[in-house]
Structures are given as structure tokens and as C-alpha cells.
Design a protein around this motif. Structure first.
Motif, PDB file in Angstrom:
ATOM      1  N   GLY A  45     -21.683 166.113 -32.846  1.00 54.42           N
ATOM      2  CA  GLY A  45     -20.350 165.646 -32.501  1.00 54.42           C
ATOM      3  C   GLY A  45     -20.404 164.800 -31.244  1.00 54.42           C
ATOM      4  O   GLY A  45     -21.443 164.704 -30.577  1.00 54.42           O
ATOM      5  N   ILE A  46     -19.279 164.180 -30.902  1.00 53.57           N
ATOM      6  CA  ILE A  46     -19.185 163.307 -29.731  1.00 53.57           C
ATOM      7  C   ILE A  46     -18.009 163.762 -28.879  1.00 53.57           C
ATOM      8  O   ILE A  46     -16.900 163.937 -29.382  1.00 53.57           O
ATOM      9  CB  ILE A  46     -18.984 161.836 -30.133  1.00 53.57           C
ATOM     10  N   ASN A  47     -18.280 163.941 -27.602  1.00 55.16           N
ATOM     11  CA  ASN A  47     -17.219 164.256 -26.647  1.00 55.16           C
ATOM     12  C   ASN A  47     -17.031 163.057 -25.715  1.00 55.16           C
ATOM     13  O   ASN A  47     -17.965 162.648 -25.027  1.00 55.16           O
ATOM     14  CB  ASN A  47     -17.569 165.504 -25.835  1.00 55.16           C
ATOM     15  N   ALA A  48     -15.815 162.478 -25.714  1.00 56.59           N
ATOM     16  CA  ALA A  48     -15.515 161.329 -24.862  1.00 56.59           C
ATOM     17  C   ALA A  48     -14.007 161.166 -24.805  1.00 56.59           C
ATOM     18  O   ALA A  48     -13.262 161.757 -25.597  1.00 56.59           O
ATOM     19  CB  ALA A  48     -16.176 160.053 -25.399  1.00 56.59           C
ATOM     20  N   LEU A  49     -13.556 160.371 -23.842  1.00 56.42           N
ATOM     21  CA  LEU A  49     -12.137 160.074 -23.727  1.00 56.42           C
ATOM     22  C   LEU A  49     -11.678 159.254 -24.923  1.00 56.42           C
ATOM     23  O   LEU A  49     -12.442 158.474 -25.494  1.00 56.42           O
ATOM     24  CB  LEU A  49     -11.857 159.308 -22.433  1.00 56.42           C
ATOM     25  N   ASP A  50     -10.405 159.419 -25.291  1.00 52.13           N
ATOM     26  CA  ASP A  50      -9.855 158.658 -26.410  1.00 52.13           C
ATOM     27  C   ASP A  50      -9.429 157.254 -25.990  1.00 52.13           C
ATOM     28  O   ASP A  50      -9.442 156.331 -26.811  1.00 52.13           O
ATOM     29  CB  ASP A  50      -8.651 159.389 -27.009  1.00 52.13           C
ATOM     30  N   THR A  51      -9.033 157.092 -24.733  1.00 50.13           N
ATOM     31  CA  THR A  51      -8.552 155.803 -24.233  1.00 50.13           C
ATOM     32  C   THR A  51      -9.184 155.534 -22.875  1.00 50.13           C
ATOM     33  O   THR A  51      -9.204 156.422 -22.015  1.00 50.13           O
ATOM     34  CB  THR A  51      -7.025 155.794 -24.106  1.00 50.13           C
ATOM     35  N   VAL A  52      -9.699 154.319 -22.681  1.00 45.61           N
ATOM     36  CA  VAL A  52     -10.356 153.946 -21.430  1.00 45.61           C
ATOM     37  C   VAL A  52      -9.915 152.545 -21.032  1.00 45.61           C
ATOM     38  O   VAL A  52      -9.274 151.836 -21.815  1.00 45.61           O
ATOM     39  CB  VAL A  52     -11.895 154.003 -21.558  1.00 45.61           C
ATOM     40  N   CYS A  53     -10.265 152.155 -19.809  1.00 51.83           N
ATOM     41  CA  CYS A  53      -9.934 150.831 -19.300  1.00 51.83           C
ATOM     42  C   CYS A  53     -11.143 149.902 -19.394  1.00 51.83           C
ATOM     43  O   CYS A  53     -12.290 150.352 -19.323  1.00 51.83           O
ATOM     44  CB  CYS A  53      -9.479 150.911 -17.837  1.00 51.83           C
ATOM     45  N   ILE A  54     -10.871 148.622 -19.521  1.00 52.83           N
ATOM     46  CA  ILE A  54     -11.937 147.622 -19.526  1.00 52.83           C
ATOM     47  C   ILE A  54     -12.753 147.741 -18.237  1.00 52.83           C
ATOM     48  O   ILE A  54     -12.204 147.861 -17.147  1.00 52.83           O
ATOM     49  CB  ILE A  54     -11.348 146.206 -19.642  1.00 52.83           C
ATOM     50  N   GLY A  55     -14.069 147.683 -18.386  1.00 55.88           N
ATOM     51  CA  GLY A  55     -14.949 147.629 -17.227  1.00 55.88           C
ATOM     52  C   GLY A  55     -15.242 148.945 -16.562  1.00 55.88           C
ATOM     53  O   GLY A  55     -16.079 149.009 -15.661  1.00 55.88           O
TER      54      GLY A  55
END
Length: 381
Positions: free
Chosen positions: A116-126
Motif C-alpha cells: 500500500g501507499i501512505n501519502a497526502l491526498d492534496t499537496v502544493c506545487i514545489g
């Protein structure tokens, strides 16, 4: 003496349709035996499960735990012996441990290890985005595809990777763990996750119609519904949160660094700065004598010297309080709109003497303050 002897007996034999499975396996055993009237299947599991049938039929057995299982089949036949007048039972086993010691019938159940993958659903450019693998440590390495043509091949599992997205959009991240053993690699999991990369582009123009000390700024940020924070680069300025603000630098002169920070609701921000030059210098002078009608052609009009005004209202009265002139624009003498010593500039000549003026004005550097000046003018003919 010679005898003919017929040797008969069962010949058990079978094949397995599928010999490998992941996490569980419903194995199917195809009975290809000959000369058998009964069969006893041994499935090789920890419970020593067996099945006795009288038909030459295909049988199934469900293996639910990982491991390698050895299967055997006993074929049984009966023969009538006319000399003893009895039925004799005989049997054989396949694979035969003595005569077929190198032959095996096995099934292999491999563990199906999740990932599985754990990461944020929404991020900012850069910004740095951390992707954490949720794979079991049984995997040897992992291959990441990050959705923007970037990929990373790690030599460990579980792994962590960091990536920066340079463009806004929606990206699908894929994780494929691997085993070094090709047999184990048969049962491997994969995972994917979709993330949204958001961004904002701050930009503005300086309105070309702006004249120092007042500057008008036109917002060109994207998206336009961002929140704005303006810094006009002047000490003591409180800035602005307007979309298209204007700013007055007053009597200060110099080069100022105007910065705009545009922020979207998620928190992503972008900054842009541009320079403006304010070279405005204000001047102010009110004379107290003028000489209209003199043959020298000098000082024939009453002219207030003022620079940078926003409003201009001049009223002149004679000693009896009668309005003899009203002006609302500053001009040089060539325009003939300053007071020329006549009633309203077109009537009779006003006699020599003292006149009273009331002058109200505002400056571009401070349009909210109305300045009032009053005094006397001496008209000499």
C-alpha cells in the motif's frame, strides 16, 4: 512343468491442473488410474486429510495456508482366486516411494503479501511529498512510478521516497514491490494512489495610466479567487488585501519593491515582486500682489503655483464680500483661466485695492484631507 501366470494389479496415476497458488489454492486432481476399483487420496496437509472414493473421478481440495504439499493416491483392486475360492485385495501407491522415489506430485501455496501507499491526498506545487510504502518486509525491492514520468527503483522494502511536483494536476502513483525469487514473485501485490497537486501563480501589472505618487495595480494571478497580501515597499505602509489596489507614496521619492503574495484556500502560495519609481515632488506658492493691465505684460494674472493637486477650488471676494472670481483648475497664464482682474474674467475691471481669497485643495498624496487657505491679494493698476 510350466505354468502361465497372469500378474494383475491396480495402477494409480493422476495429474494436477494447477500446482501453484497465492494465499490459497483450490487444487484439482485428475484421476488417470487403471485397474482400480477404489481410491484413497492423501492431500498432504497438516491434518493428514484423506478421501476414499469408488469412482475414477476428479477431486478437489482447498489449501488455505502457505506451504508445499505432497499428494499421493492409493489404488485398490480385488481379484478372485479360484484355487482358494477367495477374493484377494491388492493395492499400489502413486508416487511409489520405492520404485518412483524421484517422482513427486506437489502443490505450492505462496503467501500473498499486501502492499500500500501512505501519502497526502492534496499537496502544493514545489513542496516535498513523502511517499511511504506499506509493503511487508518480505519483498526485496520496490519500483515507484510517480505519475509525471519520474520513477524510482529501490533496493529495500518497505521504502520511502520524496518527490516534488512542478505542475498542478492529478497524478496516479504506482508501487510495485518485487521478490528476487521468481517463484515468490508470482504472488506479489501492487498498489496505486491518486493525489491532487495544487498551485497558484502570482502576477500583476502596473496600470500605465498611473502617475506618481499614485500607482494602480492590476492583478493577473491565477486562480483569480486567491487571497492576496500586498506589500508596497514603503516603511509604515499597512499593505492591502484588495484584488486590484492602488497606493499613494505621497511626497516620498525613490524606488520601491512592490510584492504580491497570492494564496489559495488549501494554503499553497506564490510571490512576485516588481519595482516602481515614484519621483513626485509637490510645490505650493500663493502670491499676494498682481498687476493686471500694466504695459509690461508681467504678473497680469493671479496664479497659484501648486503641483500634484487632486482638487482645486479658488474663490475671490471684494471688500464687500461680493464674489468676483471662481476657479476650479490650475493653469498657466497662456490658458487665460486664472483671475485677470476682471469680474469673472469677462466683466468690468476690478479697481485697485485689497481682495480676499479662499482656497480649498487636496493633494494626490493625501486625497482624504481637504486643505483650506485664506488670505488677501493686492490688485495694483
Amino acid at each position: 512343468v510350466y505354468f502361465d501366470i497372469t500378474v494383475v494389479g491396480p495402477k494409480p496415476y493422476f495429474n494436477i491442473k494447477d500446482t501453484i497458488g497465492c494465499n490459497s489454492l483450490n487444487a484439482e486432481f485428475v484421476n488417470l488410474s487403471r485397474n482400480c476399483k477404489q481410491y484413497v487420496w492423501s492431500f498432504g496437509d497438516s491434518a493428514n486429510s484423506t478421501l476414499q472414493v469408488s469412482d475414477k473421478q476428479t477431486v478437489n481440495f482447498n489449501y488455505t495456508k502457505p506451504g508445499r504439499y505432497y499428494i499421493s493416491l492409493v489404488g485398490i483392486d480385488t481379484i478372485f482366486n479360484p484355487f482358494t475360492n477367495r477374493f484377494e485385495y491388492c493395492f499400489n501407491t502413486f508416487p511409489d516411494k520405492v520404485f518412483q522415489k524421484d517422482t513427486h506430485r506437489t502443490v505450492l501455496v505462496l503467501p500473498f503479501v499486501k502492499t500500500g501507499i501512505n501519502a497526502l491526498d492534496t499537496v502544493c506545487i514545489g513542496t516535498e511529498v513523502l511517499f511511504t510504502s506499506l509493503s511487508d518486509s518480505g519483498y526485496q525491492r520496490e519500483y515507484w512510478q510517480l505519475g509525471d514520468t519520474s520513477f524510482i527503483d529501490t533496493l529495500s522494502s518497505p521504502s520511502k521516497v520524496i518527490h516534488r511536483f512542478q505542475n498542478a494536476g492529478q497524478y496516479t502513483i504506482q508501487l510495485n514491490p518485487y521478490y528476487d525469487d521468481p517463484i515468490q514473485d508470482y504472488c506479489r501485490d501492487s498498489s496505486q494512489k491518486t493525489i491532487v497537486v495544487m498551485g497558484v501563480n502570482a502576477d500583476f501589472d502596473i496600470d500605465p495610466s498611473s502617475k506618481p505618487p499614485l500607482f494602480i495595480f492590476k492583478n493577473k494571478s491565477n486562480p483569480i479567487n486567491s487571497k492576496y497580501n500586498w506589500d508596497f515597499g514603503q516603511s509604515g505602509s499597512s499593505g492591502s488585501n484588495e484584488q486590484d489596489p492602488s497606493y499613494n507614496y505621497g511626497n516620498d521619492t525613490g524606488t520601491y519593491n512592490v510584492c504580491l503574495i497570492a494564496t489559495i484556500p488549501f494554503g499553497c502560495a506564490d510571490t512576485i515582486c516588481k519595482e516602481v519609481v515614484s519621483d513626485y515632488i509637490s510645490g505650493f506658492l500663493i502670491g499676494n500682489v498682481f498687476t493686471p493691465g500694466k504695459v509690461d505684460g508681467k504678473n497680469d494674472q493671479f496664479d497659484i503655483i501648486i503641483d500634484g493637486e487632486s482638487t482645486y477650488d479658488l474663490y475671490i471676494y471684494n471688500r464687500w464680500g461680493v464674489l468676483v472670481y471662481e476657479g476650479h483648475k490650475d493653469a498657466d497664464n497662456s490658458e487665460n483661466i486664472n483671475w485677470n482682474g476682471r469680474v469673472n474674467n469677462t466683466g468690468e475691471d476690478c479697481p485697485s485695492g485689497t481682495y480676499y481669497y479662499l482656497f480649498n485643495y487636496t493633494l494626490k498624496s493625501d486625497t482624504n484631507t481637504i486643505n483650506k487657505v485664506q488670505g488677501t491679494i493686492t490688485l495694483i493698476r
